[in-house]
Scaffold this motif. Structure first.
Motif, PDB file in Angstrom:
ATOM      1  N   ALA A 160      -5.148  50.716  11.077  1.00 57.90           N
ATOM      2  CA  ALA A 160      -5.024  49.475  11.845  1.00 57.90           C
ATOM      3  C   ALA A 160      -6.033  49.512  12.984  1.00 57.90           C
ATOM      4  O   ALA A 160      -5.940  50.367  13.869  1.00 57.90           O
ATOM      5  N   ILE A 161      -7.000  48.599  12.961  1.00 56.05           N
ATOM      6  CA  ILE A 161      -8.073  48.573  13.960  1.00 56.05           C
ATOM      7  C   ILE A 161      -7.946  47.275  14.744  1.00 56.05           C
ATOM      8  O   ILE A 161      -8.058  46.188  14.178  1.00 56.05           O
ATOM      9  N   THR A 162      -7.681  47.387  16.037  1.00 55.25           N
ATOM     10  CA  THR A 162      -7.341  46.221  16.854  1.00 55.25           C
ATOM     11  C   THR A 162      -8.377  45.966  17.947  1.00 55.25           C
ATOM     12  O   THR A 162      -9.096  46.878  18.359  1.00 55.25           O
ATOM     13  N   PRO A 163      -8.464  44.723  18.439  1.00 55.16           N
ATOM     14  CA  PRO A 163      -9.491  44.343  19.417  1.00 55.16           C
ATOM     15  C   PRO A 163      -9.018  44.549  20.851  1.00 55.16           C
ATOM     16  O   PRO A 163      -7.852  44.869  21.110  1.00 55.16           O
ATOM     17  N   TRP A 164      -9.940  44.287  21.771  1.00 50.42           N
ATOM     18  CA  TRP A 164      -9.630  44.511  23.181  1.00 50.42           C
ATOM     19  C   TRP A 164      -8.999  43.315  23.869  1.00 50.42           C
ATOM     20  O   TRP A 164      -8.489  43.435  24.978  1.00 50.42           O
ATOM     21  N   ASN A 165      -8.989  42.145  23.248  1.00 54.09           N
ATOM     22  CA  ASN A 165      -8.569  40.965  24.010  1.00 54.09           C
ATOM     23  C   ASN A 165      -7.052  40.809  24.131  1.00 54.09           C
ATOM     24  O   ASN A 165      -6.575  40.278  25.128  1.00 54.09           O
ATOM     25  N   ALA A 209       1.136  45.216  17.572  1.00 51.42           N
ATOM     26  CA  ALA A 209       2.451  44.965  16.980  1.00 51.42           C
ATOM     27  C   ALA A 209       2.334  44.238  15.647  1.00 51.42           C
ATOM     28  O   ALA A 209       3.082  44.525  14.703  1.00 51.42           O
ATOM     29  N   GLN A 210       1.392  43.304  15.552  1.00 54.01           N
ATOM     30  CA  GLN A 210       1.256  42.519  14.322  1.00 54.01           C
ATOM     31  C   GLN A 210       0.788  43.350  13.139  1.00 54.01           C
ATOM     32  O   GLN A 210       0.909  42.929  11.987  1.00 54.01           O
ATOM     33  N   LYS A 211       0.253  44.540  13.405  1.00 52.39           N
ATOM     34  CA  LYS A 211      -0.152  45.437  12.318  1.00 52.39           C
ATOM     35  C   LYS A 211       0.840  46.587  12.154  1.00 52.39           C
ATOM     36  O   LYS A 211       1.245  46.917  11.037  1.00 52.39           O
ATOM     37  N   VAL A 212       1.232  47.190  13.258  1.00 48.69           N
ATOM     38  CA  VAL A 212       2.095  48.371  13.188  1.00 48.69           C
ATOM     39  C   VAL A 212       3.486  48.015  12.660  1.00 48.69           C
ATOM     40  O   VAL A 212       4.031  48.723  11.798  1.00 48.69           O
ATOM     41  N   LYS A 229       1.466  38.069   9.587  1.00 49.07           N
ATOM     42  CA  LYS A 229       2.691  37.378   9.984  1.00 49.07           C
ATOM     43  C   LYS A 229       3.449  36.843   8.776  1.00 49.07           C
ATOM     44  O   LYS A 229       2.956  36.864   7.646  1.00 49.07           O
ATOM     45  N   GLY A 230       4.656  36.350   9.028  1.00 50.10           N
ATOM     46  CA  GLY A 230       5.481  35.820   7.958  1.00 50.10           C
ATOM     47  C   GLY A 230       6.072  36.923   7.089  1.00 50.10           C
ATOM     48  O   GLY A 230       5.697  38.101   7.185  1.00 50.10           O
TER      49      GLY A 230
END
Length: 494
Positions: A145-150, A157-160, A461-462
């Motif tokens: 899971a690679i997430t951005p800084w913004n 949370a949306q990936k983990v 999501k979903g």
């Protein structure tokens, strides 16, 4: 200063990579220095994750038992919400009001996927013979899971959450500019009792750590949120492995104002859509298409109101436009505006850093509105990722749709009109994964999100968000002692 530890395969220890430095965007002061992950840490994390995912202690947990773990995580996020929000404001510069909302979103994400997991079903498919046919889903094993800084806490949370719900281990790589919230989330999840090894948090440069995660043979799925260029590279690497990926990439989203729109609602929505988060959002409504008959009136009012937005540190609840994440990023945005000016764009407001001692050390940039250029101009085609809006007139619906779709991106769109027929037609004709009608930047964890074209691949999501982290398997169960092939292939045929 933050503790110099990262989470590697269930152990908190110093990373083996380069030293990362994170600064407060409002003051430029160093918040923390820590050793990021090295390539050897990636290998350790993936191997530990694979072992933990295969351990019966996790593998054999019934869905409702995994759901309890997600609920405990959500409860701890709620308990520590103020501290997490304050940490994210310090690390990213975002306003405290926004970071509180992002923490609430993260909490809701874990609760939602716990509930979805409780009711997750396989399928008993119609059989075509003397057998029972079933379709089941199983975890992929280790997810990168690679997430951005913004928006780190919400993106994490949306990936983990769905990846854990699906029964996987997760190797999380936060952005090197903003690692602190992701590390705090890792400690929180550890405290919630997640079995060791199921989560690693490896901050570091994408070109090194992200690349190592994507290419590691033990990683079975990668979910990435970030820039389109990096997304293409991840997609190419994944193709070599024949590995599934989810890519949530850039955008250049149109917001459209028809003459019959509720004017006040549209003005507030346009300002919020592009200047909240200081424009540092993939879904920022950065192209405003306004009908020619009301163009000057609407753009003039946008300019007047943009000039009155409250600029300040994220710690001030009154702040509407906070500093950008880093001075280097602020300078990149400023350079794009300067280039647009050189190419003929008219700067209606902003276009520079704010005056005054209060802003001198921070990564501030004024809310900026440009016009006077065609939709083909670079400033209308390239993602700025800052508080910059380009206004463009349109004559009729055909002209609008042609201009709005004339971009490589297709992430989001906003439509402001009082006519439901117009709203429906335009919403269906615009190439975007999400369309808002008479609102903007509203989200529900229960509703899938993703983009078209260069804005990405797959959905988050979903309920389907759990299946995105699983492999589908078909099971055939013979129910007749005399199978169709028995006569020819049985013992009597020899």
């Amino acid at each position: 200063m933050f503790a110099d530890e990262i989470l590697v395969g269930g152990r908190w220890r110093r990373g083996g990579g380069e030293v990362l430095e994170t600064r407060d965007p409002a003051t430029g002061e160093v918040l923390a220095r820590l050793h990021g992950a090295g390539v050897a840490d990636v290998d350790e994390a993936v191997r530990a994750g694979a072992a933990a995912a295969a351990d019966p202690a996790w593998r054999d947990l019934l869905p409702h038992e995994r759901a309890r773990c997600l609920v405990r995580i959500a409860d701890l996020i709620a308990e520590r919400a103020d501290d997490i929000a304050a940490l994210q404001t310090a690390d990213t510069g975002k306003s405290i009001n926004e970071t509180r909302a992002l923490v609430a979103s993260a909490q809701g994400t874990f609760r939602y996927f716990a509930a979805a997991l409780e009711t997750l079903e396989g399928a008993l498919t119609p059989s075509r013979g003397p057998y029972l046919t079933m379709s089941v889903h199983e975890p992929v094993g280790v997810v990168g899971a690679i997430t951005p800084w913004n928006s780190p806490i919400a993106s994490d949370a949306q990936k983990v959450a769905p990846a854990l719900a699906a029964g996987n281990a997760v190797v999380l790589k936060p952005a090197e500019w903003t690692p602190l919230v992701s590390l705090a989330l890792g400690r929180l999840i550890t405290d919630a009792g997640l079995p060791p090894g199921l989560l690693s948090v490896l901050p570091g440069p994408g070109r090194i750590i992200g690349d190592a995660i994507v290419r590691h043979p033990g990683v079975g799925k990668v979910s990435f949120t970030g820039g389109t260029t990096t997304g293409r590279a991840i997609g190419a690497a994944a193709a070599e492995k024949i590995m599934p990926v989810s890519l949530e990439l850039g955008g250049k989203s149109p917001t459209i104002v028809f003459p019959d729109a509720d004017r006040e609602q549209a003005l507030a929505g346009l300002l919020f859509g592009v200047f909240s988060s200081s424009g540092q959002s993939c879904i920022a409504g950065s192209r405003a298409f306004v009908h020619a008959s009301i163009y000057e009136e609407v753009v003039g009012e946008l300019v007047r109101r943009a000039g009155r937005l409250r600029i300040g540190p994220g710690t001030d609840p009154a702040t509407q436009v906070a500093p950008m994440v880093a001075h280097a990023h602020r300078d990149k945005v400023a350079a794009m505006v300067d280039r647009a000016r050189d190419e003929g764009a008219r700067v209606r407001c902003g276009g520079r850093t704010p005056d005054g001692e209060a802003y001198a050390r921070g990564a501030y940039y004024l809310p900026t509105i440009l016009d006077g250029v065609p939709n083909s101009a670079a400033i209308c085609q390239e993602e700025v990722f800052g508080p910059v809006l380009v206004a463009l007139p349109f004559e009729d619906e055909e002209d609008l749709v042609a201009q709005a779709n004339d971009t490589v991106y297709g992430l989001a769109c906003g439509v402001w009109t009082g006519d439901y027929r117009t709203a429906w037609r335009v919403a269906r004709r615009i190439d975007a994964g999400t369309v808002w009608v008479n609102t903007y930047k509203q989200f529900s964890i229960s509703t899938p999100f993703g983009g078209f074209k260069d804005s990405g691949l797959g959905r988050e999501k979903g309920r389907e968000g759990i299946f995105a982290y699983m492999r589908q398997k078909s099971v055939y169960w013979g129910m007749d002692e005399q199978q169709p092939y028995s006569q020819q292939w049985g013992a009597q045929s020899t």
